[in-house]
Design a protein around this motif. Structure first.
Motif, PDB file in Angstrom:
ATOM      1  N   LYS A 269      -8.148  -5.410 -28.997  1.00 23.65           N
ATOM      2  CA  LYS A 269      -7.799  -3.981 -28.960  1.00 23.65           C
ATOM      3  C   LYS A 269      -8.723  -3.242 -28.004  1.00 23.65           C
ATOM      4  O   LYS A 269      -8.285  -2.438 -27.179  1.00 23.65           O
ATOM      5  CB  LYS A 269      -7.922  -3.358 -30.363  1.00 23.65           C
ATOM      6  N   ALA A 270     -10.030  -3.522 -28.133  1.00 28.40           N
ATOM      7  CA  ALA A 270     -11.010  -2.828 -27.287  1.00 28.40           C
ATOM      8  C   ALA A 270     -10.792  -3.166 -25.813  1.00 28.40           C
ATOM      9  O   ALA A 270     -10.873  -2.297 -24.940  1.00 28.40           O
ATOM     10  CB  ALA A 270     -12.430  -3.208 -27.706  1.00 28.40           C
ATOM     11  N   ILE A 271     -10.474  -4.427 -25.554  1.00 28.74           N
ATOM     12  CA  ILE A 271     -10.275  -4.867 -24.162  1.00 28.74           C
ATOM     13  C   ILE A 271      -9.004  -4.242 -23.577  1.00 28.74           C
ATOM     14  O   ILE A 271      -8.994  -3.753 -22.450  1.00 28.74           O
ATOM     15  CB  ILE A 271     -10.229  -6.415 -24.093  1.00 28.74           C
ATOM     16  N   LEU A 272      -7.945  -4.221 -24.365  1.00 22.74           N
ATOM     17  CA  LEU A 272      -6.687  -3.652 -23.872  1.00 22.74           C
ATOM     18  C   LEU A 272      -6.838  -2.148 -23.606  1.00 22.74           C
ATOM     19  O   LEU A 272      -6.361  -1.630 -22.592  1.00 22.74           O
ATOM     20  CB  LEU A 272      -5.557  -3.907 -24.884  1.00 22.74           C
ATOM     21  N   GLU A 273      -7.528  -1.477 -24.509  1.00 20.68           N
ATOM     22  CA  GLU A 273      -7.742  -0.035 -24.333  1.00 20.68           C
ATOM     23  C   GLU A 273      -8.553   0.235 -23.053  1.00 20.68           C
ATOM     24  O   GLU A 273      -8.228   1.138 -22.279  1.00 20.68           O
ATOM     25  CB  GLU A 273      -8.464   0.523 -25.562  1.00 20.68           C
ATOM     26  N   ALA A 274      -9.591  -0.560 -22.846  1.00 20.45           N
ATOM     27  CA  ALA A 274     -10.427  -0.386 -21.645  1.00 20.45           C
ATOM     28  C   ALA A 274      -9.623  -0.688 -20.380  1.00 20.45           C
ATOM     29  O   ALA A 274      -9.770  -0.009 -19.357  1.00 20.45           O
ATOM     30  CB  ALA A 274     -11.652  -1.294 -21.721  1.00 20.45           C
ATOM     31  N   ALA A 275      -8.765  -1.693 -20.455  1.00 26.36           N
ATOM     32  CA  ALA A 275      -7.946  -2.043 -19.285  1.00 26.36           C
ATOM     33  C   ALA A 275      -6.989  -0.898 -18.933  1.00 26.36           C
ATOM     34  O   ALA A 275      -6.712  -0.654 -17.755  1.00 26.36           O
ATOM     35  CB  ALA A 275      -7.166  -3.330 -19.550  1.00 26.36           C
ATOM     36  N   CYS A 276      -6.507  -0.193 -19.945  1.00 24.11           N
ATOM     37  CA  CYS A 276      -5.622   0.959 -19.683  1.00 24.11           C
ATOM     38  C   CYS A 276      -6.403   2.096 -19.026  1.00 24.11           C
ATOM     39  O   CYS A 276      -5.900   2.751 -18.115  1.00 24.11           O
ATOM     40  CB  CYS A 276      -4.959   1.436 -20.972  1.00 24.11           C
ATOM     41  N   HIS A 277      -7.636   2.324 -19.486  1.00 21.57           N
ATOM     42  CA  HIS A 277      -8.484   3.318 -18.823  1.00 21.57           C
ATOM     43  C   HIS A 277      -8.653   2.958 -17.345  1.00 21.57           C
ATOM     44  O   HIS A 277      -8.580   3.811 -16.472  1.00 21.57           O
ATOM     45  CB  HIS A 277      -9.885   3.352 -19.467  1.00 21.57           C
ATOM     46  N   GLU A 278      -8.881   1.686 -17.115  1.00 21.08           N
ATOM     47  CA  GLU A 278      -9.078   1.224 -15.730  1.00 21.08           C
ATOM     48  C   GLU A 278      -7.818   1.483 -14.894  1.00 21.08           C
ATOM     49  O   GLU A 278      -7.893   1.983 -13.770  1.00 21.08           O
ATOM     50  CB  GLU A 278      -9.414  -0.273 -15.732  1.00 21.08           C
ATOM     51  N   ALA A 279      -6.673   1.149 -15.464  1.00 17.74           N
ATOM     52  CA  ALA A 279      -5.409   1.345 -14.738  1.00 17.74           C
ATOM     53  C   ALA A 279      -5.169   2.835 -14.458  1.00 17.74           C
ATOM     54  O   ALA A 279      -4.634   3.204 -13.414  1.00 17.74           O
ATOM     55  CB  ALA A 279      -4.243   0.772 -15.538  1.00 17.74           C
ATOM     56  N   ASN A 280      -5.594   3.656 -15.402  1.00 20.85           N
ATOM     57  CA  ASN A 280      -5.406   5.100 -15.248  1.00 20.85           C
ATOM     58  C   ASN A 280      -6.165   5.614 -14.019  1.00 20.85           C
ATOM     59  O   ASN A 280      -5.619   6.363 -13.206  1.00 20.85           O
ATOM     60  CB  ASN A 280      -5.896   5.809 -16.523  1.00 20.85           C
ATOM     61  N   ILE A 281      -7.390   5.189 -13.864  1.00 25.43           N
ATOM     62  CA  ILE A 281      -8.199   5.615 -12.709  1.00 25.43           C
ATOM     63  C   ILE A 281      -7.708   4.940 -11.436  1.00 25.43           C
ATOM     64  O   ILE A 281      -7.588   5.553 -10.381  1.00 25.43           O
ATOM     65  CB  ILE A 281      -9.688   5.224 -12.920  1.00 25.43           C
ATOM     66  N   ASP A 282      -7.427   3.653 -11.555  1.00 28.99           N
ATOM     67  CA  ASP A 282      -7.097   2.861 -10.374  1.00 28.99           C
ATOM     68  C   ASP A 282      -5.818   3.347  -9.688  1.00 28.99           C
ATOM     69  O   ASP A 282      -5.749   3.414  -8.466  1.00 28.99           O
ATOM     70  CB  ASP A 282      -6.968   1.384 -10.776  1.00 28.99           C
ATOM     71  N   MET A 283      -4.812   3.685 -10.476  1.00 28.00           N
ATOM     72  CA  MET A 283      -3.541   4.089  -9.863  1.00 28.00           C
ATOM     73  C   MET A 283      -3.711   5.380  -9.065  1.00 28.00           C
ATOM     74  O   MET A 283      -3.255   5.498  -7.922  1.00 28.00           O
ATOM     75  CB  MET A 283      -2.442   4.269 -10.906  1.00 28.00           C
ATOM     76  N   LEU A 284      -4.390   6.351  -9.644  1.00 29.54           N
ATOM     77  CA  LEU A 284      -4.588   7.630  -8.961  1.00 29.54           C
ATOM     78  C   LEU A 284      -5.395   7.431  -7.679  1.00 29.54           C
ATOM     79  O   LEU A 284      -5.068   7.987  -6.626  1.00 29.54           O
ATOM     80  CB  LEU A 284      -5.297   8.609  -9.912  1.00 29.54           C
TER      81      LEU A 284
END
Ligand code: CA
Length: 382
Positions: A269-284
């Motif tokens: 759960k912690a890893i998936l949540e962190a990966a989504c944060h990463e994707a959020n920054i990375d896409m922008l």
């Protein structure tokens, strides 16, 4: 409801990892007992593979999760249409056909416009403000409460930044020019624009170009220069309008089936949540890095840039506020989120117009940022 095949597959693969561990080492040490299961998930994207930006976010998530779990949590990414069509991604998660999807939540505004707050509503927030609302302004709790009814938990996982207003064959000089216009436009904006006579069309990214080329639609918006260039719209419509006032900072989400989420070990759960944060920054960051060169190429190809004028923007703003009042009067779920969202947005505007807007405004007009360096002065004649 869950697809029994999927459930079986999930249980088998989850169990296989544990079983292998047990078979190899019958007397488990404490550390070995904590061995994490091998889990395979399927992620359906609402986007075509050709868009490395918006489709790419799902790959960023999958890659990070896989790397951080030594390959044990394996999320396979499927493009729109491979498992379900792009606009059916949410239903596939709700019904348990897949464990998760990467999507634009406003695609589901027809089921309930409240979905759109996890993405964008017209005259809403920019990317930074949207993140502020979701992460620190109460937005996440409100949206998760709403999404429970769809068996979904959401994670912000991408943002395009402020979008362009789209591709038009004819110029939009007055509000009357919008009458009868068949316009592919994302989410809630269609309902606002229909008040001004537009006939909105909801079409997934990969299907827009053929519709515009055939003339089934008169105009289309997607995201911004980098994506729009790839999709080829400039070949069939030359006026490129801005801004996309319906998407000042649209968020993309990972929607996860709640049962599947609950079944994950805390570490995953912690890893998936962190990966989504990463994707959020990375896409922008990716859009911001790639858009300038694409805009230059488009203009070099004869594209005509046009701003929506004040009259058109004012009419659309008034129409949007009417829609929000109407929806709030009949939809308690919408009203609950809208009231909180609006108070937050208004405070954000108050703050952003002091420092950010003045800084950005000065930089945009200062000239030094966009013009080539001045030629050195000619040596003075003797
Ligand atoms: Ca759009």
């Amino acid at each position: 409801m869950q697809n029994p095949m999927q459930r079986r597959k999930f249980l088998t693969s989850a169990g296989a990892g544990l079983a292998a561990g047990v078979a190899a080492m019958p007397s488990l040490s404490q550390a070995q007992a904590a061995v994490l299961p091998s889990i395979k998930w399927r992620l359906t994207s609402s986007f075509p593979k050709s868009l490395d930006t918006i489709y790419g976010a799902a790959e960023v998530i999958a890659k990070r999760v896989k790397a951080a779990t030594g390959g044990k949590f394996d999320i396979q990414v499927f493009a729109a249409g491979e498992i379900v069509p792009g606009l059916s991604a949410m239903d596939a998660v709700k019904d348990g056909t897949v464990e998760c999807c990467h999507t634009a939540p406003y695609y589901y505004f027809g089921k309930d416009p409240t979905f759109a707050f996890a993405c964008a509503i017209p005259f809403g927030m920019n990317a930074r403000q949207q993140n502020a609302w979701m992460y620190h302004g109460g937005g996440m709790a409100l949206m998760r409460d709403f999404l429970k009814d769809y068996n979904i938990i959401n994670f912000p996982a991408g943002n395009t930044g402020a979008q362009m207003g789209g591709w038009f064959r004819k110029e939009i000089k007055t509000v009357a020019d919008l009458k009868g216009l068949k316009f592919r436009v994302g989410g809630f904006a269609g309902r606002v624009l229909s008040k001004l006579g537009v006939v909105p069309q909801q079409i997934a990214g990969g299907d827009i170009y053929p519709a515009l080329e055939k003339g089934t639609i008169d105009a289309a918006e997607w995201v911004g220069p980098y994506d729009d260039e790839k999709l080829g719209f400039f070949k069939v419509a030359k006026y490129y309008y801005y801004p996309g006032w319906w998407e000042g900072g649209p968020e993309l989400d990972l929607f996860v089936n709640i049962k599947q989420w609950d079944s994950l070990p805390a570490e995953y759960k912690a890893i998936l949540e962190a990966a989504c944060h990463e994707a959020n920054i990375d896409m922008l960051a990716k859009y911001d890095a790639l858009n300038p060169a694409a805009l230059k190429r488009l203009v070099g190809n004869g594209v005509q840039l046009r701003p929506f004028n004040k009259d058109v923007l004012n009419a659309c703003f008034a129409a949007a506020n009417e829609v929000y009042a109407e929806e709030s009067a009949k939809n308690a779920k919408f009203k609950k989120v809208y009231d909180s969202w609006k108070a937050f947005r208004d405070d954000q505007i108050l703050w952003f117009r002091v420092a950010e807007q003045n800084f950005d405004g000065f930089m945009a007009t200062a000239g030094s940022a966009s013009k080539p360096a001045a030629k050195p002065a000619a040596p003075a004649k003797k």
